[in-house]
Write a protein that holds these residues in place. Sequence first.
Motif, PDB file in Angstrom:
ATOM      1  N   ALA A  59      51.156  48.632  46.169  1.00  0.00           N
ATOM      2  CA  ALA A  59      50.878  49.765  45.099  1.00  0.00           C
ATOM      3  C   ALA A  59      49.533  49.799  45.056  1.00  0.00           C
ATOM      4  CB  ALA A  59      51.561  49.431  43.709  1.00  0.00           C
ATOM      5  N   SER A  60      49.031  50.938  44.576  1.00  0.00           N
ATOM      6  CA  SER A  60      47.479  51.319  44.330  1.00  0.00           C
ATOM      7  C   SER A  60      46.911  50.450  43.215  1.00  0.00           C
ATOM      8  CB  SER A  60      47.077  52.812  44.405  1.00  0.00           C
ATOM      9  OG  SER A  60      47.918  53.212  43.249  1.00  0.00           O
ATOM     10  N   VAL A  61      45.742  50.044  43.275  1.00  0.00           N
ATOM     11  CA  VAL A  61      45.302  49.530  42.103  1.00  0.00           C
ATOM     12  C   VAL A  61      44.145  50.110  41.774  1.00  0.00           C
ATOM     13  CG1 VAL A  61      44.326  47.138  41.339  1.00  0.00           C
ATOM     14  CG2 VAL A  61      46.235  47.123  43.065  1.00  0.00           C
ATOM     15  N   THR A  62      44.055  50.272  40.397  1.00  0.00           N
ATOM     16  CA  THR A  62      42.675  50.938  39.786  1.00  0.00           C
ATOM     17  C   THR A  62      41.682  49.802  39.407  1.00  0.00           C
ATOM     18  OG1 THR A  62      43.566  50.969  37.372  1.00  0.00           O
ATOM     19  CG2 THR A  62      44.120  52.927  38.753  1.00  0.00           C
ATOM     20  N   GLY A  63      40.440  50.143  38.925  1.00  0.00           N
ATOM     21  CA  GLY A  63      39.664  49.228  38.289  1.00  0.00           C
ATOM     22  C   GLY A  63      39.959  48.567  36.952  1.00  0.00           C
ATOM     23  N   LYS A  64      40.765  49.452  36.105  1.00  0.00           N
ATOM     24  CA  LYS A  64      41.479  48.791  34.924  1.00  0.00           C
ATOM     25  C   LYS A  64      42.434  47.942  35.280  1.00  0.00           C
ATOM     26  CE  LYS A  64      39.699  52.865  32.020  1.00  0.00           C
ATOM     27  NZ  LYS A  64      40.322  53.909  30.764  1.00  0.00           N
ATOM     28  N   ASN A  65      43.192  48.235  36.074  1.00  0.00           N
ATOM     29  CA  ASN A  65      44.271  47.211  36.426  1.00  0.00           C
ATOM     30  C   ASN A  65      43.608  45.996  36.661  1.00  0.00           C
ATOM     31  OD1 ASN A  65      46.317  49.841  38.210  1.00  0.00           O
ATOM     32  ND2 ASN A  65      46.399  49.399  36.099  1.00  0.00           N
ATOM     33  N   ALA A  66      42.663  45.902  37.583  1.00  0.00           N
ATOM     34  CA  ALA A  66      42.046  44.533  37.845  1.00  0.00           C
ATOM     35  C   ALA A  66      41.324  43.974  36.923  1.00  0.00           C
ATOM     36  CB  ALA A  66      41.069  44.905  39.245  1.00  0.00           C
ATOM     37  N   VAL A  67      40.930  44.765  36.103  1.00  0.00           N
ATOM     38  CA  VAL A  67      40.186  44.096  34.917  1.00  0.00           C
ATOM     39  C   VAL A  67      41.405  43.637  34.033  1.00  0.00           C
ATOM     40  CG1 VAL A  67      38.828  44.784  32.698  1.00  0.00           C
ATOM     41  CG2 VAL A  67      38.019  45.658  34.765  1.00  0.00           C
ATOM     42  N   THR A  68      42.224  44.196  33.924  1.00  0.00           N
ATOM     43  CA  THR A  68      43.479  43.796  32.771  1.00  0.00           C
ATOM     44  C   THR A  68      44.016  42.490  33.667  1.00  0.00           C
ATOM     45  OG1 THR A  68      44.163  45.690  32.085  1.00  0.00           O
ATOM     46  CG2 THR A  68      45.717  43.985  32.118  1.00  0.00           C
ATOM     47  N   LEU A 111      45.255  42.169  26.234  1.00  0.00           N
ATOM     48  CA  LEU A 111      44.885  43.054  27.251  1.00  0.00           C
ATOM     49  C   LEU A 111      43.804  44.050  27.212  1.00  0.00           C
ATOM     50  CD1 LEU A 111      48.447  43.530  28.828  1.00  0.00           C
ATOM     51  CD2 LEU A 111      47.133  41.888  29.461  1.00  0.00           C
ATOM     52  N   GLY A 112      42.878  44.047  28.048  1.00  0.00           N
ATOM     53  CA  GLY A 112      41.793  45.327  28.132  1.00  0.00           C
ATOM     54  C   GLY A 112      41.341  45.624  26.702  1.00  0.00           C
ATOM     55  N   GLY A 113      40.509  46.609  26.539  1.00  0.00           N
ATOM     56  CA  GLY A 113      39.940  47.098  25.309  1.00  0.00           C
ATOM     57  C   GLY A 113      40.141  48.491  25.238  1.00  0.00           C
ATOM     58  N   ALA A 153      31.762  34.122  47.237  1.00  0.00           N
ATOM     59  CA  ALA A 153      32.873  33.275  46.828  1.00  0.00           C
ATOM     60  C   ALA A 153      32.728  32.879  45.499  1.00  0.00           C
ATOM     61  CB  ALA A 153      33.047  32.259  47.935  1.00  0.00           C
ATOM     62  N   PRO A 154      32.581  33.585  44.445  1.00  0.00           N
ATOM     63  CA  PRO A 154      32.452  33.129  43.127  1.00  0.00           C
ATOM     64  C   PRO A 154      33.716  32.506  42.754  1.00  0.00           C
ATOM     65  CG  PRO A 154      32.725  35.610  43.112  1.00  0.00           C
ATOM     66  CD  PRO A 154      32.550  34.978  44.711  1.00  0.00           C
ATOM     67  N   ALA A 155      33.755  31.360  41.992  1.00  0.00           N
ATOM     68  CA  ALA A 155      34.868  30.499  41.740  1.00  0.00           C
ATOM     69  C   ALA A 155      35.629  31.100  40.369  1.00  0.00           C
ATOM     70  CB  ALA A 155      34.772  29.194  41.718  1.00  0.00           C
ATOM     71  N   ASN A 156      34.887  31.262  39.413  1.00  0.00           N
ATOM     72  CA  ASN A 156      34.994  31.576  38.073  1.00  0.00           C
ATOM     73  C   ASN A 156      35.722  32.881  37.932  1.00  0.00           C
ATOM     74  OD1 ASN A 156      34.243  28.761  37.529  1.00  0.00           O
ATOM     75  ND2 ASN A 156      32.601  29.484  36.825  1.00  0.00           N
ATOM     76  N   VAL A 157      36.627  33.159  36.833  1.00  0.00           N
ATOM     77  CA  VAL A 157      37.292  34.425  36.713  1.00  0.00           C
ATOM     78  C   VAL A 157      36.318  35.407  36.459  1.00  0.00           C
ATOM     79  CG1 VAL A 157      38.836  35.495  35.337  1.00  0.00           C
ATOM     80  CG2 VAL A 157      39.714  33.208  36.276  1.00  0.00           C
ATOM     81  N   LEU A 158      35.488  35.340  35.630  1.00  0.00           N
ATOM     82  CA  LEU A 158      34.417  36.429  35.044  1.00  0.00           C
ATOM     83  C   LEU A 158      33.610  36.937  36.271  1.00  0.00           C
ATOM     84  CD1 LEU A 158      34.140  38.002  32.593  1.00  0.00           C
ATOM     85  CD2 LEU A 158      32.480  36.735  31.738  1.00  0.00           C
ATOM     86  N   ASP A 159      33.224  35.742  37.154  1.00  0.00           N
ATOM     87  CA  ASP A 159      32.172  35.959  38.124  1.00  0.00           C
ATOM     88  C   ASP A 159      33.005  36.672  39.135  1.00  0.00           C
ATOM     89  OD1 ASP A 159      30.571  34.478  36.442  1.00  0.00           O
ATOM     90  OD2 ASP A 159      30.893  32.597  37.762  1.00  0.00           O
ATOM     91  N   ILE A 160      34.227  36.425  39.350  1.00  0.00           N
ATOM     92  CA  ILE A 160      35.105  37.111  40.473  1.00  0.00           C
ATOM     93  C   ILE A 160      35.049  38.628  40.055  1.00  0.00           C
ATOM     94  CG2 ILE A 160      37.617  37.637  41.265  1.00  0.00           C
ATOM     95  CD1 ILE A 160      37.754  34.585  41.294  1.00  0.00           C
ATOM     96  N   LEU A 161      35.329  38.792  38.642  1.00  0.00           N
ATOM     97  CA  LEU A 161      35.506  40.240  38.073  1.00  0.00           C
ATOM     98  C   LEU A 161      34.152  41.003  38.482  1.00  0.00           C
ATOM     99  CD1 LEU A 161      36.666  42.534  36.744  1.00  0.00           C
ATOM    100  CD2 LEU A 161      36.161  41.370  34.506  1.00  0.00           C
ATOM    101  N   THR A 165      38.552  54.249  36.557  1.00  0.00           N
ATOM    102  CA  THR A 165      39.749  54.784  36.491  1.00  0.00           C
ATOM    103  C   THR A 165      40.134  55.320  37.974  1.00  0.00           C
ATOM    104  OG1 THR A 165      38.606  56.750  36.236  1.00  0.00           O
ATOM    105  CG2 THR A 165      39.202  56.110  34.374  1.00  0.00           C
ATOM    106  N   GLY A 166      39.487  55.032  38.838  1.00  0.00           N
ATOM    107  CA  GLY A 166      39.927  55.175  40.254  1.00  0.00           C
ATOM    108  C   GLY A 166      40.669  54.228  40.805  1.00  0.00           C
ATOM    109  N   ALA A 167      41.244  54.502  42.094  1.00  0.00           N
ATOM    110  CA  ALA A 167      41.787  53.524  42.660  1.00  0.00           C
ATOM    111  C   ALA A 167      41.206  52.569  43.478  1.00  0.00           C
ATOM    112  CB  ALA A 167      42.930  54.069  43.630  1.00  0.00           C
ATOM    113  N   MET A 168      41.267  51.496  43.733  1.00  0.00           N
ATOM    114  CA  MET A 168      40.447  50.542  44.318  1.00  0.00           C
ATOM    115  C   MET A 168      40.513  50.993  46.243  1.00  0.00           C
ATOM    116  SD  MET A 168      40.953  46.647  44.870  1.00  0.00           S
ATOM    117  CE  MET A 168      42.582  46.428  44.934  1.00  0.00           C
ATOM    118  N   PRO A 169      39.202  51.262  46.538  1.00  0.00           N
ATOM    119  CA  PRO A 169      39.117  51.573  47.878  1.00  0.00           C
ATOM    120  C   PRO A 169      39.437  50.576  48.914  1.00  0.00           C
ATOM    121  CG  PRO A 169      37.027  52.007  46.846  1.00  0.00           C
ATOM    122  CD  PRO A 169      37.906  51.061  45.846  1.00  0.00           C
ATOM    123  N   ILE A 170      40.498  50.798  49.730  1.00  0.00           N
ATOM    124  CA  ILE A 170      40.980  49.808  50.471  1.00  0.00           C
ATOM    125  C   ILE A 170      41.596  50.284  51.701  1.00  0.00           C
ATOM    126  CG2 ILE A 170      43.326  49.624  49.686  1.00  0.00           C
ATOM    127  CD1 ILE A 170      43.231  46.602  49.803  1.00  0.00           C
ATOM    128  N   GLY A 171      41.748  49.861  52.869  1.00  0.00           N
ATOM    129  CA  GLY A 171      42.374  50.286  54.169  1.00  0.00           C
ATOM    130  C   GLY A 171      43.849  50.175  54.239  1.00  0.00           C
TER     131      GLY A 171
END
Length: 579
Positions: free
Chosen positions: A373-382, A120-122, A327-335, A206-212
Amino acid sequence: MVQSSVLMRAHGARPHGALVMPDIQPKPTKIVRFGQSSFSTFRVVEMDIVRPSPNSMQFLYGHGASAHGAPMAPGFRLETYDTLNFSDAGFSAADGTPYPPYVTSAFDLNRAMTLTADALGGALSAGAITLVNIGGGLNAMLAVNVNDHLPVRISAGQKLWDATRGIWRDPAYDSLIPVFAGLGKSWKPDRTSIQIDLLDATYWLTGAMPIGSYGGTGGLDGDSNVAGRSIPRLRGRAHNITPVLIDSINYVYHVSDGPGSILALYEGGFAGGIAYAGDVEDLYAVTPKPGTYVVQTDRGGTWFRLGTKPVYAITVDAEGKFRSGAAPANVLDILRQFLLEDMLLPTAYIDPAWEETSAMAPWPGGWFWDGSASVTGKNAVTALLSGLGITLIPTRTGTLLPIRLVAPSASSNIVAEITPDVIIALSGDDLDGSLDPPTWRWRIGFAHNFTVQAAGSSLHPQITAAQQSFVAQQDRAAIWYSAEVKSRWRVPNDPDTISTALTRQDDAALIAQRHGALWGTKRKIWAVSIPQIYAWQIDLGDVVAITAPAPGLEQRAVGVVVGEAVQASSQTVTLQILV
């Protein structure tokens, strides 16, 4: 006393235009004392600042220039932008720009790739810049300039000794090597110094993902049961997710905040009970027939409505796009698209080497965030990089770049040769306990099940045996194992199944094989200290050859650079090399 550089990049190790080693190539009789007789390493610091205007806002009215009473644009700016230049040894650019020697401590920096079994992560930590302020010479600068969260750039260069004139000659500005780029926090003045803490590019994560969120006013805005809850978000393909029931009277469910498609709908794990009845433009315009469901999807989101109150829990397999329609299909492209579009990361922070369609990880997948729950960018990267052997690192130029960790071998592209005449210090470091002793088995998950459903009354009586087995566990796994490793080591490592964003078993099997090749044998980390001006030519993930008077290194070992540590008080950089 050491010889001049024997640390040279192999041909083709970097793209055309990449930084190259300064012109200090070895000569048969040349002996170099680092920082003494022939060249001296120095650093320059460039800090962007804002200077607020001393003027106050006022409105000027010109007779006949506009409608009576309409304000005219002021003839001054409320603030100006500038760059402060400093160095630790004094420097003057060819255009005459001075870099006065106010820097007493450039920075501490630690970067590392993922070296744990959960993959996980770096890791990264950045220190601070310290400026000398004896006598208050910089007080005026503090009084009128603001530097909070503005760009900071640190570069390194070499002053060359001119024996004829007995002076140190400044190099050309273009020859300076980028060392760090990021953001500086507010001034922290002391009695005789000023400190500026540094933030690297991962600060944006480090910030939370902006979402409605749901307003609870009814319809697609949700009822009172979901008022205040964040809207779900689906990127790529996900299995057995639980959509959000936003209208309990009309049985309306929300899948994602962008366009998407429902691949399968399950009631209690059974896919044959509720039939698809087509897409509609407005879910509330027509009531679906009993036993069916209709879908509304557009750039505003993806919803579906049931024609009958369900008896068991509703889950779906679905595929989601970004709100822009990408609509990227691959995981790294989605990131990559996620960082740009969902985390609002400025495009300049994506490294040019990270292409829109990456060949590094051609593996389709996806992930679902249900909004609970709120999701940060680091959570999404992980979530998206977990288990893939890929670390998202901040580069020295201030961008984000994914780096893949692979087993080093003699056939790898060797970037640099590290030999005893450039090694300042050498010691062994410990691997994480989850990787030492070696691992005898890797289980890499795929087709992650987002809703685990245990057998019992919560499942539909007609659910198939295969689906019942699938929903009962979080991940199916592709396996690599070595009976030899298990028999050779008394207590070899055996990590738990690693959840990934992958969809296909073949991709998970490939990654399991790579993990086995890397960690299915005894590995060692060496901490190697070399002069900074050489270390700046080597980056994380580079494969190097090292020869040194230490066990296993006498006859030239091949390793991969997995970490670096820079101390402001030292002229060396300590590289962590995995062999």
